[in-house]
Scaffold this motif. Structure first.
Motif, PDB file in Angstrom:
ATOM      1  N   ARG A   1       0.536  -1.068   0.073  1.00 16.72           N
ATOM      2  CA  ARG A   1       0.015   0.345  -0.195  1.00 16.72           C
ATOM      3  C   ARG A   1       0.797   1.138   0.395  1.00 16.72           C
ATOM      4  O   ARG A   1       2.109   1.230   0.750  1.00 16.72           O
ATOM      5  CB  ARG A   1      -0.772  -0.277   1.382  1.00 16.72           C
ATOM      6  N   LEU A   2       0.792   2.212  -0.730  1.00 15.24           N
ATOM      7  CA  LEU A   2       1.187   3.462  -0.993  1.00 15.24           C
ATOM      8  C   LEU A   2       0.322   4.204  -0.421  1.00 15.24           C
ATOM      9  O   LEU A   2      -0.568   5.312  -0.227  1.00 15.24           O
ATOM     10  CB  LEU A   2       1.446   3.698  -2.430  1.00 15.24           C
ATOM     11  N   GLY A   3       1.420   4.800   0.909  1.00 17.51           N
ATOM     12  CA  GLY A   3      -0.117   5.130   2.297  1.00 17.51           C
ATOM     13  C   GLY A   3       1.410   6.509   2.594  1.00 17.51           C
ATOM     14  O   GLY A   3       2.619   7.328   2.420  1.00 17.51           O
ATOM     15  N   ALA A   4       0.937   7.224   3.703  1.00 20.84           N
ATOM     16  CA  ALA A   4       1.774   8.770   4.309  1.00 20.84           C
ATOM     17  C   ALA A   4       1.729   9.117   3.101  1.00 20.84           C
ATOM     18  O   ALA A   4       3.082   9.995   3.792  1.00 20.84           O
ATOM     19  CB  ALA A   4       2.602   7.149   5.175  1.00 20.84           C
ATOM     20  N   THR A   5       1.348   9.305   2.362  1.00 22.00           N
ATOM     21  CA  THR A   5       1.762  11.330   1.734  1.00 22.00           C
ATOM     22  C   THR A   5       0.600  12.164   1.940  1.00 22.00           C
ATOM     23  O   THR A   5       1.369  12.509   0.874  1.00 22.00           O
ATOM     24  CB  THR A   5       2.061   9.855   0.333  1.00 22.00           C
ATOM     25  N   SER A   6       0.376  12.241   2.575  1.00 26.74           N
ATOM     26  CA  SER A   6      -0.957  13.381   2.242  1.00 26.74           C
ATOM     27  C   SER A   6      -0.476  13.946   3.542  1.00 26.74           C
ATOM     28  O   SER A   6      -0.328  14.096   4.015  1.00 26.74           O
ATOM     29  CB  SER A   6      -2.118  12.908   2.466  1.00 26.74           C
ATOM     30  N   THR A   7      -0.601  15.601   2.597  1.00 30.14           N
ATOM     31  CA  THR A   7       0.396  16.527   3.684  1.00 30.14           C
ATOM     32  C   THR A   7      -1.667  17.333   3.707  1.00 30.14           C
ATOM     33  O   THR A   7      -2.395  17.089   3.619  1.00 30.14           O
ATOM     34  CB  THR A   7       0.924  17.922   2.491  1.00 30.14           C
ATOM     35  N   ILE A   8      -1.132  18.181   4.832  1.00 34.03           N
ATOM     36  CA  ILE A   8      -2.402  19.061   5.021  1.00 34.03           C
ATOM     37  C   ILE A   8      -3.455  19.067   4.661  1.00 34.03           C
ATOM     38  O   ILE A   8      -4.757  19.540   4.309  1.00 34.03           O
ATOM     39  CB  ILE A   8      -1.342  19.813   6.791  1.00 34.03           C
ATOM     40  N   THR A   9      -2.669  20.099   3.297  1.00 35.57           N
ATOM     41  CA  THR A   9      -2.913  20.827   1.854  1.00 35.57           C
ATOM     42  C   THR A   9      -3.275  19.913   1.236  1.00 35.57           C
ATOM     43  O   THR A   9      -5.086  20.105   1.138  1.00 35.57           O
ATOM     44  CB  THR A   9      -1.837  21.281   1.214  1.00 35.57           C
ATOM     45  N   GLN A  10      -3.129  18.384   1.432  1.00 30.01           N
ATOM     46  CA  GLN A  10      -3.459  17.857   0.530  1.00 30.01           C
ATOM     47  C   GLN A  10      -4.896  16.975   1.235  1.00 30.01           C
ATOM     48  O   GLN A  10      -5.901  16.542   0.463  1.00 30.01           O
ATOM     49  CB  GLN A  10      -2.753  16.663   0.377  1.00 30.01           C
ATOM     50  N   GLN A  11      -5.471  17.085   2.440  1.00 30.28           N
ATOM     51  CA  GLN A  11      -5.969  16.080   2.949  1.00 30.28           C
ATOM     52  C   GLN A  11      -7.330  17.367   2.808  1.00 30.28           C
ATOM     53  O   GLN A  11      -8.871  16.879   3.222  1.00 30.28           O
ATOM     54  CB  GLN A  11      -5.454  16.329   4.564  1.00 30.28           C
ATOM     55  N   LEU A  12      -7.144  18.349   3.082  1.00 28.12           N
ATOM     56  CA  LEU A  12      -7.488  19.699   2.983  1.00 28.12           C
ATOM     57  C   LEU A  12      -8.578  20.061   1.637  1.00 28.12           C
ATOM     58  O   LEU A  12      -9.749  19.393   1.819  1.00 28.12           O
ATOM     59  CB  LEU A  12      -6.790  21.368   2.731  1.00 28.12           C
ATOM     60  N   ALA A  13      -7.427  19.470   0.929  1.00 29.58           N
ATOM     61  CA  ALA A  13      -8.525  19.476  -0.301  1.00 29.58           C
ATOM     62  C   ALA A  13      -9.229  18.320  -0.444  1.00 29.58           C
ATOM     63  O   ALA A  13     -10.710  17.942  -1.823  1.00 29.58           O
ATOM     64  CB  ALA A  13      -7.112  19.353  -1.362  1.00 29.58           C
ATOM     65  N   ARG A  14      -8.691  16.839  -0.376  1.00 27.51           N
ATOM     66  CA  ARG A  14      -9.303  15.586  -0.012  1.00 27.51           C
ATOM     67  C   ARG A  14     -11.708  16.192   0.485  1.00 27.51           C
ATOM     68  O   ARG A  14     -11.942  15.509  -0.011  1.00 27.51           O
ATOM     69  CB  ARG A  14      -8.417  14.867  -0.432  1.00 27.51           C
TER      70      ARG A  14
END
Length: 728
Positions: free
Chosen positions: A139-152
């Motif tokens: 699994r490709l994980g642990a890649t989301s920044t705070i900005t990416q989480q907000l976008a999601r």
């Protein structure tokens, strides 16, 4: 020539060597590097264009602040206390400078340590994740920044696909171009989900610690920051140990990154005071019943609202405890309690909402057994019976149906009061047959039964299925002295700013039965509890009620009232199998008593009005009761003519023909002598009056007595006894 030829051959050799080198690995690598550079430039241009277009399509900062993902509904009890909050909760929006620095540091430490240095996507974190993935993690994980989480959270779903991750990264870079780091962090901390329906740090702080986020301590900030990874797993209300363990990880990361001192990282997280969690188990049966009514009461709105209800928290707890403590093993129980105006004080739809949320108080259809006799005796009292009248408890057969008493014994001649108190099936069958099964069904509908009702003879023993809330409503109407009662659970609805959106209208009650009928049935119900089958429901003050048990002990009921509170209890299995030992006078009556002792403890003792004040037409001497006053009645002869008896009739003559041999135009006096009849009265002139009069009397036959004045619909209002004339 030789020198010139040698130079040419040397040049050709060098060219061949150069071509060979270019066609070999060094050349290939050079071309690869060149094309890679070209493609990278083209990709960068395309990415830049895509990010630019995405940036231009993004909503503005203030638009993003205003968006919500659902409606928040706060449900309040009758005293105003909050009993449950449904849907997302957003708390108060905190500007960047209002958010405690320790909260910002905690979130950045655990979710995105390079937040202030990347451009929306963290190349270092992404590279590390790819290496872990290539070396074995599927699994490709642990890649989301705070900005990416907000976008999601704002624009995408949570599907773990390459396409979604690519769009997430694109939107994150666009947001970094459009908004400042402070704006992004402010949006994130006010919108991220922390579990328990809480969106944003202020809502989470109030949800878990009972104070606003501006007052967060280091340990509390660590607990909230640790929730983002798995809100349901690390929520302190769900698992305190898991929440403390996760918060310890957050504090360690903050210390390693130099955001807090070692002494601050050593705080005792287990000492944090968590908000006391009020059990929402059985309350959800009530909210499941009343909240869908908002679709009818309010216009469509997505704004946060507060619903003020009739529920009494203390009574709800007592009702839950009474059902759980008294319901037989393997069975379910339900309880509905109404105030005198129909306000729902408590509602329990089962023994455990978490185990099964099926609401047996409002949705289940079950046979009421002898509790249905309420309507049989109401119809009998309305037709002229009194509690003291004598009836005969004896085996009967009606249309091939032969009911029997539960104990197989018959008491012979007893009064109506005893027949009801000891739930005599044979007497109920005879009364139902006499007043008419359709009349009994009509009475049940009049008192609020909403389900279909059979009119076969066995219906008098409760063969038609009913709802607990409907039966409780019917008994509440008796408690209200025969006035209609309509259950309700919502008092008012307000917006978040206090604006009133709805208020329960004042309803005008209507009389369902005359006062003397309500007094008579209350007499019967009180006797049932005092000396009959409902003795287990006694609570040390006047109680009126009725038991109900169905065949093979599949259902047990007790419904009754005291001091203005009416409560109905049902017990049985969902699969309708028999429950050993279950009878209305046992577990249901005990549950009723356990609840009612708490429910009425702060109310004054109220004596019941059981004095049956009969109307004048039932208080006349026997002969007058049968025939009425001569001057008040018309009589109809065989040809349909009205005959007015009055003074032209000889003393002692009868106003109707009797069986026996006699000459035409004669009557029989009380001594048996045949006398000439009075001259026939002329045919009635007013045919309209005749039509109206004959329509107003049920079961009208030749020779039936009619009131002179226009007659109301009910017999009691008419003050007349309809007399059927035997035919020769």
């Amino acid at each position: 020539m030789t020198k010139r030829g040698g130079r040419r051959r040397e040049a050709d050799t060098k060219a061949r060597k150069r071509d060979k080198r270019e066609r070999g690995w060094p050349g290939r690598l050079k071309r690869l590097a060149l094309w890679t550079g070209v493609l990278a430039v083209l990709g960068a241009i395309c990415l830049g264009l895509a990010v630019t277009f995405a940036m231009r399509s993004l909503p503005g900062y203030h638009q993003l602040k205003a968006t919500q993902v659902g409606q928040t509904i706060v449900v309040r009890a009758r005293d105003g206390t909050e009993i449950v909050e449904l849907g997302p909760s957003y708390g108060r929006w905190l500007d960047y400078n209002e958010i405690p620095q320790v909260m910002k540091d905690a979130m950045i430490s655990v979710e995105d340590r390079r937040f202030y240095s990347h451009f929306g996507v963290d190349p270092i974190g992404l590279s590390r994740a790819v290496v872990v993935w290539v070396t074995g993690d599927r699994r490709l994980g642990a890649t989301s920044t705070i900005t990416q989480q907000l976008a999601r959270n704002l624009f995408l779903n949570s599907n773990r696909t390459i396409d979604r991750k690519a769009r997430e990264a694109l939107l994150a870079m666009a947001m970094e171009m459009k908004f400042s780091k402070e704006q992004i962090l402010e949006l994130y901390l006010n919108k991220v989900y922390f579990g328990g329906g809480a969106y944003g740090v202020d809502s989470a702080s109030r949800r878990f610690f009972s104070h606003p986020a501006t007052e967060l301590s280091t340990a509390e900030a660590a607990i909230i920051a640790g929730l983002v990874k798995a809100p349901s797993r690390y929520a302190p209300t769900a698992d305190v140990d898991a929440a403390v363990g996760r918060a310890s990880v957050v504090l360690r990361l903050m210390r390693e990154q130099g955001r807090i001192s070692p002494s601050e990282a050593a705080v005792d997280i287990s000492a944090v005071n968590l908000k006391e969690e009020v059990s929402q188990n059985s309350v959800r049966y009530f909210t499941d019943y009343v909240l869908p009514q908002l679709d009818l009461l309010l216009p469509e709105t997505f704004e946060p609202i507060e619903v003020w209800t009739t529920l009494d928290v203390g009574m709800q707890r007592a009702a839950t405890a009474a059902i759980q403590a008294n319901t037989p093993d393997g069975a379910q129980g339900a309880l509905v309690s109404l105030d005198r105006d129909g306000a729902i004080l408590a509602l329990v739809g089962g023994t455990d909402y978490v185990e099964t949320n099926y609401n047996r108080a409002t949705n289940a259809l079950r046979q009421p057994g002898s509790a249905w006799k309420l309507f049989v005796y109401l119809a009998a009292l309305e037709s002229g019976y009194t509690p003291d009248d004598l009836v005969v408890d004896t085996p009967v057969t009606i249309d091939g149906w032969s009911p029997r008493n539960s104990n197989g014994q018959y008491a012979g001649e007893i009064d109506v009061r005893s027949a009801f108190a000891y739930s005599k099936n044979t007497v109920a069958a005879q009364l139902g047959n006499e007043v008419g099964f359709g009349t009994v069904a009509s009475m049940a509908k009049r008192f609020g039964i909403t389900t279909s009702i059979s009119t076969f003879p066995a219906m008098v023993l409760g063969s038609s299925e009913v709802r607990v809330i409907d039966m409780t409503r019917a008994f509440a109407a008796v408690s209200a002295k025969g006035q209609s009662v309509e259950p309700y659970g919502i008092v008012k609805v307000t917006a978040a700013d206090g604006t009133e959106l709805y208020r329960q209208p004042r309803r005008t009650a209507k009389a369902l039965v005359p006062d003397y009928v309500a007094a008579g049935i209350t007499d019967l119900l009180q006797t049932t509890v005092n000396t009959g089958t409902g003795r287990a429901a006694q609570i040390g003050r006047p109680v009126a009620g009725k038991t109900g048990t169905t065949n093979s002990n599949k259902d047990g009921w007790f419904l009754g009232f005291s001091s203005g509170i009416t409560t109905g209890v049902w017990m049985g299995r969902d699969d309708a199998r028999a429950v050993r030992g279950l009878q209305g006078g046992t577990a249901p009556a005990r549950a009723f008593a356990a609840f009612m002792r708490h429910a009425v403890k702060d109310r004054p003792v109220e004596e019941f009005d059981t004095e049956v004040k009969l109307p004048e037409w039932q208080l006349e001497p026997d002969d007058e009761y049968l025939f009425g006053e001569p001057d008040d009645y018309y009589f109809i002869d065989e040809q349909g003519n009205l005959i007015e008896p009055g003074g032209s009739r000889e003393p002692g003559s009868l106003p109707f023909p009797v069986e026996g041999e006699q000459a035409p135009g004669t009557i029989v006096d009380p001594t048996g002598a045949i006398r000439p009849a009075p001259a026939p009265a002329p045919r009635a002139v007013d045919e309209n009056f005749l039509d109206e009069a004959t329509r107003s009397a049920p079961r009208q036959t030749q020779g039936a007595a009619l009131r002179r004045e226009d007659a109301p619909r009910s017999r009691q209002e008419r003050g007349v006894r309809v007399i059927e004339i035997p035919q020769n």
